[in-house]
Design an enzyme around this catalytic site. Structure first.
Site, PDB file in Angstrom:
ATOM      1  N   GLU A 161       0.867  -1.140   0.073  1.00 45.89           N
ATOM      2  CA  GLU A 161      -0.106   0.310  -0.316  1.00 45.89           C
ATOM      3  C   GLU A 161       0.925   1.464   0.189  1.00 45.89           C
ATOM      4  O   GLU A 161       2.185   1.380   0.504  1.00 45.89           O
ATOM      5  CB  GLU A 161      -0.511   0.171   1.010  1.00 45.89           C
ATOM      6  CG  GLU A 161      -1.886   1.201   1.317  1.00 45.89           C
ATOM      7  CD  GLU A 161      -2.652   1.312   2.096  1.00 45.89           C
ATOM      8  OE1 GLU A 161      -3.812   2.281   2.486  1.00 45.89           O
ATOM      9  OE2 GLU A 161      -2.693   0.658   3.322  1.00 45.89           O
TER      10      GLU A 161
ATOM     11  N   LYS B 147      -9.101   2.906  -3.049  1.00 44.28           N
ATOM     12  CA  LYS B 147      -9.698   2.601  -2.298  1.00 44.28           C
ATOM     13  C   LYS B 147     -10.940   3.298  -1.771  1.00 44.28           C
ATOM     14  O   LYS B 147     -11.254   4.338  -1.202  1.00 44.28           O
ATOM     15  CB  LYS B 147      -9.111   2.911  -1.062  1.00 44.28           C
ATOM     16  CG  LYS B 147      -9.089   2.616   0.302  1.00 44.28           C
ATOM     17  CD  LYS B 147      -7.804   2.525   1.101  1.00 44.28           C
ATOM     18  CE  LYS B 147      -7.787   1.822   2.864  1.00 44.28           C
ATOM     19  NZ  LYS B 147      -6.288   2.301   3.977  1.00 44.28           N
TER      20      LYS B 147
ATOM     21  N   CYS C 218      -5.740  -2.793   2.286  1.00 44.60           N
ATOM     22  CA  CYS C 218      -5.834  -2.699   3.252  1.00 44.60           C
ATOM     23  C   CYS C 218      -7.261  -2.675   3.805  1.00 44.60           C
ATOM     24  O   CYS C 218      -8.037  -4.414   3.919  1.00 44.60           O
ATOM     25  CB  CYS C 218      -5.155  -1.488   3.287  1.00 44.60           C
ATOM     26  SG  CYS C 218      -5.019  -1.479   4.518  1.00 44.60           S
TER      27      CYS C 218
END
Length: 277
Positions: free
Chosen positions: A42, A115, A152
């Site tokens: 990430e 994300k 994540c």
């Protein structure tokens, strides 16, 4: 990968350059080993700066595609290797995203995932830095496989993982920055569950080490690959920088889905009321 330089040891640009430079030998090693798809962690070229709320880190955001993705595309083309490159994206002033670019094996930029689920609690002050993603859950047809990306905190939510499967993903990559604690237990629970529930492979990537001055905790690594049965087939170290390589037999997807009939027996029409607001 652990952080080689932190605040107080250089400018933001110098820190980013040091982190990218530290990755290059392992990217080259992946190419020499014949790796076909490589995913980095990430926001791979910065610290995980979200435990603080320092707007100076806005300066580390860049266009996607942009300078970093263009440099990584050179390695993709050099080694005929698909690359997933997570970076801090600046779309325009005030529009910043936690993004992963997907580059095909010939160096072609295929698109990006932003994300979707943004935490804002207990040191993960991500809403200070990122807008929620607005591109849905795309799947990218690469030279070697159809791949999706989940980033994540996304992994805590089964909904997007399900959509990626329905959209045709054969491999889903989850680049992460997560520290020891409750999430370490969930790390090996949720993603094998996604893989088994949807009948695809997953690559689960986490950074290692401690990062000052934020001192959020120890990033516990333990990157791994999991197959469509939910079985972990390769696992990296908890403490050291490492390139983890495994082989996937994509025919297993047909085998597993034909056995369990995941998509034939799914009843999306009965789920509609769950999303009425």
């Amino acid at each position: 990968m652990s952080l080689p330089m932190t605040e107080g040891e250089g400018t933001i640009q110098e820190i980013m350059q040091a982190m990218e430079a530290k990755h290059i030998p392992l990217i080259e090693e992946a190419g020499r080993q014949g790796v076909q798809i490589l995913c980095l962690q990430e926001i791979f070229n910065t610290p995980y700066f979200c435990p603080g709320q320092d707007k100076n880190w806005y300066a580390s955001a860049e266009a996607v595609p942009g300078p970093t993705t263009e440099r990584m595309a050179e390695y993709a083309k050099k080694y005929n290797m698909v690359m997933i490159v997570p970076v801090y994206e600046r779309e325009q002033a005030g529009f910043l995203y936690n993004t992963a670019a997907v580059i095909d094996a010939d160096g072609t930029y295929l698109g990006k995932y932003r994300k979707n689920h943004i935490p804002h609690t207990t040191g993960f002050w991500e809403k200070f830095f990122f807008k929620p993603g607005n591109l849905g859950y795309p799947v990218f047809q690469t030279k070697y496989a159809k791949i999706g990306v989940y980033i994540c905190y996304d992994r805590h939510f089964p909904d997007g993982a399900r959509i990626l499967g329905l959209n045709g993903a054969e491999i889903v990559y989850n680049p992460s920055a997560t520290v020891a604690g409750l999430s370490q237990y969930l790390w090996k629970l949720e993603q094998p569950a996604h893989a088994a529930a949807n009948g695809y492979f997953m690559g689960c990537i986490n950074r290692v080490g401690e990062e000052k001055p934020w001192n959020l905790g120890r990033f516990y690594g333990t990157s791994y690959f999991v197959d469509p049965r939910g079985q972990i087939i390769a696992e990296a170290d908890e403490y050291k920088d490492e390139l983890l390589v495994a082989e996937f037999d994509l025919d297993m997807i047909d085998e597993v889905r034909n056995t369990w009939q995941f998509f034939r027996d799914r009843r999306p029409e009965t789920y509609e009321k769950l999303v009425e607001l």
